[in-house]
Write a protein that holds these residues in place. Structure first.
Motif, PDB file in Angstrom:
ATOM      1  N   CYS A  79       0.792  -1.207   0.088  1.00  0.00           N
ATOM      2  CA  CYS A  79       0.060   0.044  -0.006  1.00  0.00           C
ATOM      3  C   CYS A  79       0.821   1.278   0.028  1.00  0.00           C
ATOM      4  O   CYS A  79       0.531   2.378  -0.816  1.00  0.00           O
ATOM      5  CB  CYS A  79      -1.124   0.133   1.142  1.00  0.00           C
ATOM      6  N   ALA A  80       1.820   1.294   0.755  1.00  0.00           N
ATOM      7  CA  ALA A  80       2.713   2.433   0.726  1.00  0.00           C
ATOM      8  C   ALA A  80       3.402   2.815  -0.695  1.00  0.00           C
ATOM      9  O   ALA A  80       3.718   3.731  -0.894  1.00  0.00           O
ATOM     10  CB  ALA A  80       3.791   2.213   1.853  1.00  0.00           C
ATOM     11  N   ARG A  81       3.819   1.585  -1.210  1.00  0.00           N
ATOM     12  CA  ARG A  81       4.393   1.668  -2.375  1.00  0.00           C
ATOM     13  C   ARG A  81       3.412   2.046  -3.714  1.00  0.00           C
ATOM     14  O   ARG A  81       3.547   2.984  -4.554  1.00  0.00           O
ATOM     15  CB  ARG A  81       4.912   0.467  -2.924  1.00  0.00           C
ATOM     16  N   MET A  82       2.172   2.011  -3.302  1.00  0.00           N
ATOM     17  CA  MET A  82       1.144   2.317  -4.280  1.00  0.00           C
ATOM     18  C   MET A  82       0.321   3.740  -4.114  1.00  0.00           C
ATOM     19  O   MET A  82       0.125   4.241  -5.072  1.00  0.00           O
ATOM     20  CB  MET A  82      -0.050   1.289  -4.350  1.00  0.00           C
ATOM     21  N   ALA A  83       0.683   4.100  -2.819  1.00  0.00           N
ATOM     22  CA  ALA A  83      -0.228   5.390  -2.464  1.00  0.00           C
ATOM     23  C   ALA A  83       0.404   6.519  -3.430  1.00  0.00           C
ATOM     24  O   ALA A  83      -0.581   7.372  -3.532  1.00  0.00           O
ATOM     25  CB  ALA A  83       0.229   5.872  -1.000  1.00  0.00           C
ATOM     26  N   PRO A  84       1.519   6.849  -3.994  1.00  0.00           N
ATOM     27  CA  PRO A  84       1.887   7.936  -4.687  1.00  0.00           C
ATOM     28  C   PRO A  84       1.178   7.640  -6.007  1.00  0.00           C
ATOM     29  O   PRO A  84       1.029   8.586  -6.841  1.00  0.00           O
ATOM     30  CB  PRO A  84       3.438   7.672  -4.976  1.00  0.00           C
ATOM     31  N   HIS A  85       0.553   6.651  -6.581  1.00  0.00           N
ATOM     32  CA  HIS A  85      -0.208   6.523  -7.814  1.00  0.00           C
ATOM     33  C   HIS A  85      -1.430   6.976  -7.580  1.00  0.00           C
ATOM     34  O   HIS A  85      -2.215   6.948  -8.503  1.00  0.00           O
ATOM     35  CB  HIS A  85      -0.062   5.188  -8.196  1.00  0.00           C
ATOM     36  N   TRP A  86      -2.044   7.021  -6.611  1.00  0.00           N
ATOM     37  CA  TRP A  86      -3.414   7.336  -6.281  1.00  0.00           C
ATOM     38  C   TRP A  86      -3.529   8.812  -6.051  1.00  0.00           C
ATOM     39  O   TRP A  86      -2.998   9.150  -5.117  1.00  0.00           O
ATOM     40  CB  TRP A  86      -4.094   6.431  -5.187  1.00  0.00           C
ATOM     41  N   ALA A  87      -4.522   9.418  -6.647  1.00  0.00           N
ATOM     42  CA  ALA A  87      -4.781  10.889  -6.607  1.00  0.00           C
ATOM     43  C   ALA A  87      -6.228  10.909  -5.956  1.00  0.00           C
ATOM     44  O   ALA A  87      -7.250  10.500  -6.164  1.00  0.00           O
ATOM     45  CB  ALA A  87      -4.790  11.687  -7.954  1.00  0.00           C
ATOM     46  N   ALA A  88      -5.834  11.765  -4.877  1.00  0.00           N
ATOM     47  CA  ALA A  88      -7.443  11.923  -4.060  1.00  0.00           C
ATOM     48  C   ALA A  88      -8.035  13.336  -4.716  1.00  0.00           C
ATOM     49  O   ALA A  88      -7.245  14.189  -5.038  1.00  0.00           O
ATOM     50  CB  ALA A  88      -7.020  12.236  -2.782  1.00  0.00           C
ATOM     51  N   PRO A  89      -9.327  13.439  -4.554  1.00  0.00           N
ATOM     52  CA  PRO A  89      -9.905  14.537  -5.393  1.00  0.00           C
ATOM     53  C   PRO A  89      -9.774  15.878  -4.270  1.00  0.00           C
ATOM     54  O   PRO A  89      -9.790  15.711  -2.998  1.00  0.00           O
ATOM     55  CB  PRO A  89     -11.668  14.084  -5.352  1.00  0.00           C
ATOM     56  N   GLU A  90      -9.982  17.079  -4.855  1.00  0.00           N
ATOM     57  CA  GLU A  90      -9.661  18.230  -3.600  1.00  0.00           C
ATOM     58  C   GLU A  90     -10.864  18.325  -2.936  1.00  0.00           C
ATOM     59  O   GLU A  90     -10.661  18.432  -1.694  1.00  0.00           O
ATOM     60  CB  GLU A  90      -9.754  19.370  -4.803  1.00  0.00           C
TER      61      GLU A  90
END
Length: 69
Positions: free
Chosen positions: A25-36
């Motif tokens: 999960c830590a490695r994948m977190a930068p690939h996920w964009a959260a909406p504003e």
């Protein structure tokens, strides 16, 4: 002289366990964009018909002592 090798018993955890899952999960977190800003409203319970859980995730939860019973 005899060289005896002893191996620790394998744990019941699948795919490396919780530590491995957290690392993934830590490695994948930068690939996920959260909406504003999240613009969602509550959903009526009558519209909720069930939850689909991937088999692999279900096996991981079943192996955890607090969820397996």
């Amino acid at each position: 002289m005899t060289n005896l090798e002893f191996h620790a018993p394998r744990s019941a955890e699948f795919d490396g366990g919780l530590a491995s899952l957290r690392g993934d999960c830590a490695r994948m977190a930068p690939h996920w964009a959260a909406p504003e800003k999240i613009l969602s409203r509550p959903v009526s319970p009558s519209l909720i018909h069930g939850v689909n859980v991937p088999e692999r995730s279900a096996r991981l939860l079943e192996a955890m002592p607090e969820y397996g019973n």
